[in-house]
Write an enzyme that holds these catalytic residues in place. Structure first.
Site, mmCIF file in Angstrom:
data_model
loop_
_atom_site.group_PDB
_atom_site.id
_atom_site.type_symbol
_atom_site.label_atom_id
_atom_site.label_comp_id
_atom_site.label_asym_id
_atom_site.label_seq_id
_atom_site.Cartn_x
_atom_site.Cartn_y
_atom_site.Cartn_z
ATOM 1 N N HIS A 25 3.915 10.913 6.520
ATOM 2 C CA HIS A 25 5.298 11.280 6.700
ATOM 3 C C HIS A 25 5.398 12.858 7.294
ATOM 4 O O HIS A 25 5.348 13.742 6.263
ATOM 5 C CB HIS A 25 6.757 10.753 6.196
ATOM 6 C CG HIS A 25 7.577 10.803 6.788
ATOM 7 N ND1 HIS A 25 8.620 11.939 6.554
ATOM 8 C CD2 HIS A 25 8.705 9.913 7.417
ATOM 9 C CE1 HIS A 25 9.656 11.486 6.706
ATOM 10 N NE2 HIS A 25 10.068 10.329 7.937
ATOM 11 N N SER A 35 3.826 -6.193 5.105
ATOM 12 C CA SER A 35 4.968 -5.424 5.683
ATOM 13 C C SER A 35 5.309 -5.551 7.135
ATOM 14 O O SER A 35 4.812 -6.591 7.647
ATOM 15 C CB SER A 35 3.596 -3.935 6.221
ATOM 16 O OG SER A 35 4.841 -3.282 7.428
HETATM 17 C C1 LIG Z 1 11.252 7.161 5.789
HETATM 18 C C2 LIG Z 1 10.325 8.354 5.679
HETATM 19 C C3 LIG Z 1 10.697 9.129 4.588
HETATM 20 C C4 LIG Z 1 11.905 10.112 4.686
HETATM 21 O O1 LIG Z 1 13.021 9.006 4.056
HETATM 22 P P1 LIG Z 1 14.030 9.787 3.860
HETATM 23 O O2 LIG Z 1 15.343 8.980 3.198
HETATM 24 O O3 LIG Z 1 14.487 9.355 5.687
HETATM 25 O O4 LIG Z 1 14.072 11.169 3.932
HETATM 26 C C5 LIG Z 1 9.247 9.720 4.060
HETATM 27 N N1 LIG Z 1 7.785 8.534 4.055
HETATM 28 C C6 LIG Z 1 8.071 7.078 4.449
HETATM 29 C C7 LIG Z 1 6.547 7.089 4.932
HETATM 30 C C8 LIG Z 1 9.302 7.426 5.555
HETATM 31 O O5 LIG Z 1 9.082 5.683 6.541
#
Ligand SMILES: *Cc1c(COP(=O)(O)O)cnc(C)c1O
Length: 384
Positions: A136, A337
């Site tokens: 991410h 998933s």
């Molecule tokens: C959504 C997501 C994030 C970020 O999370 P937030 O709650 O939006 O800050 C990080 N990693 C993955 C894999 C995600 O799906």
């Protein structure tokens, strides 16, 4: 009119400033927009199915959870008790060592990742972070901000980390501690990195020290409820985990949970006691409603309720996969998933259904508010 000094109880004794009619109209328009768009939200993994109405009365208090939820606080306008109960539930779901975990309710998955990576870096100042290309964007942002040396390891086509490439990369920096950022459900393909395989590699190269942080933003609230999930949590050897609260549980504001091994947090806390330079939480003032809302969801829906919800999400994901295959969209998903990957559709459909896209692929995520009817309607649009 009285003087307002004692908080929310007296606030309505003074005339409240009110909006002009144009601005009031704007709010009404926004409300109607949200009502109509809420349901057609297929691409982003945030549940729209929640009802926190009984908690609205608390919104008239200026609550704040500043500080460590496990340390006593000299203000009553906080929800640290509820926060610790929420953490206990997540700790159990993630098989954290009983009585030797630490954590707090964060502003979301990003803050949990920031906490985990900061902790790893404090423990291993010379460490190198390894993460896959499918990680991410919040993680790469954090690594840049913290100036942590890091290596993007290739991904396999299914979205998981390519372990041969991890092994080669570690070999080149084997004299430095390894910090592995493991994806527990990648954003685009929902892939879970192979933790036993990763541990075998770091142990094989055994320069000695390593640390594993798990980004389990979405899947951290899915995998605990499956019959045979892939290894993903503390029992698989991770040292910290970040899970989002507003994704599978659902919340009107972003929130999440960070969990870590207490021994590691204590080691750092002792070292910084002298300087007082670092606090245990990333944020200072923290949202006190987030723990309360999560607590409420966990109490009312319960672990068994979430198990049933997750089962339904998986069934709808399988249904979506089959329907999209029939519609010629090359759909697939990991069996663990609810993220369904398929060939990128035209822009109008992406916008109408708020799908997430990357290059040639799109995905939808069957969160609790997504039904078979939504899938049928999407497929009908695709067939036109
Ligand atoms: C959504 C997501 C994030 C970020 O999370 P937030 O709650 O939006 O800050 C990080 N990693 C993955 C894999 C995600 O799906």
């Amino acid at each position: 009119m009285s003087v307002v000094t004692l908080g929310a109880k007296f606030v309505f004794d003074v005339p409240q400033p009110s909006l002009g009619s144009d601005d009031a109209q704007r709010l009404d328009d926004l409300f109607r927009l949200y009502e109509s768009e809420n349901e057609r939200q297929l691409g982003y993994p945030c549940s729209a199915m929640f009802d926190y109405t009984p908690l609205y009365r608390f919104l008239s208090f200026p609550l704040n959870n500043v500080g460590d939820p496990f340390k006593s606080s000299n203000t009553s306008l906080q929800t640290h008790d509820l926060e610790r109960e929420v953490l206990a539930v997540f700790a159990q779901l993630a098989h954290a060592p009983v009585d030797s975990y630490w954590g707090y309710v964060t502003s979301g998955g990003t803050e949990g990742n920031m906490h985990g990576i900061s902790l790893a870096r404090e423990l291993h100042p010379e460490g190198v972070v390894y993460h896959s290309e499918d990680t991410h964007y919040s993680v790469t942002k954090i690594l840049r901000a913290l100036r942590v040396p890091n290596i993007a390891v290739q991904s396999r086509p299914d979205g998981s980390m390519n372990l041969e490439h991890l092994s080669e990369s570690i070999q080149r920096h084997r004299n430095r501690p390894q910090i592995i950022l493991a994806n527990i459900g990648t954003t685009m393909k929902g892939a879970v990195d192979d933790l036993p395989g990763i541990r075998e590699i770091v142990k094989h190269h055994a320069a000695g020290e390593f640390y594993i942080h798990a980004d389990a933003a979405l899947s951290g609230m899915i995998l605990p409820f499956l019959d045979a999930p892939p290894p993903w949590d503390f029992s698989a050897g991770v040292d910290s985990i970040s899970i989002s609260g507003h994704k599978m549980i659902g919340s009107p504001f972003p929130c999440g949970v960070a969990l870590a091994r207490k021994a590691n947090v204590d080691r750092i806390a002792r070292r910084i006691e002298y300087t007082g330079s670092l606090d245990t939480t990333v944020s200072g003032s923290r949202n006190a409603f987030a723990p309360m809302f999560l607590w409420y969801a966990l109490k009312t829906i319960g672990v068994e309720g979430f198990r049933a919800r997750v089962r339904e999400c998986m069934e709808v994901a399988e249904y979506a996969c089959n329907r999209l295959v029939t519609a010629g969209r090359n759909a697939w998903r990991h069996t663990y998933s609810n993220t369904v990957v398929f060939t990128r559709p035209p822009l109008a459909i992406i916008q109408k259904w708020q799908l997430a896209v990357k290059g040639e692929i799109a995905h939808l995520v069957t969160m609790p508010h997504v039904t078979r009817r939504h899938i049928d309607d999407l497929v009908a649009d695709l067939m036109e």
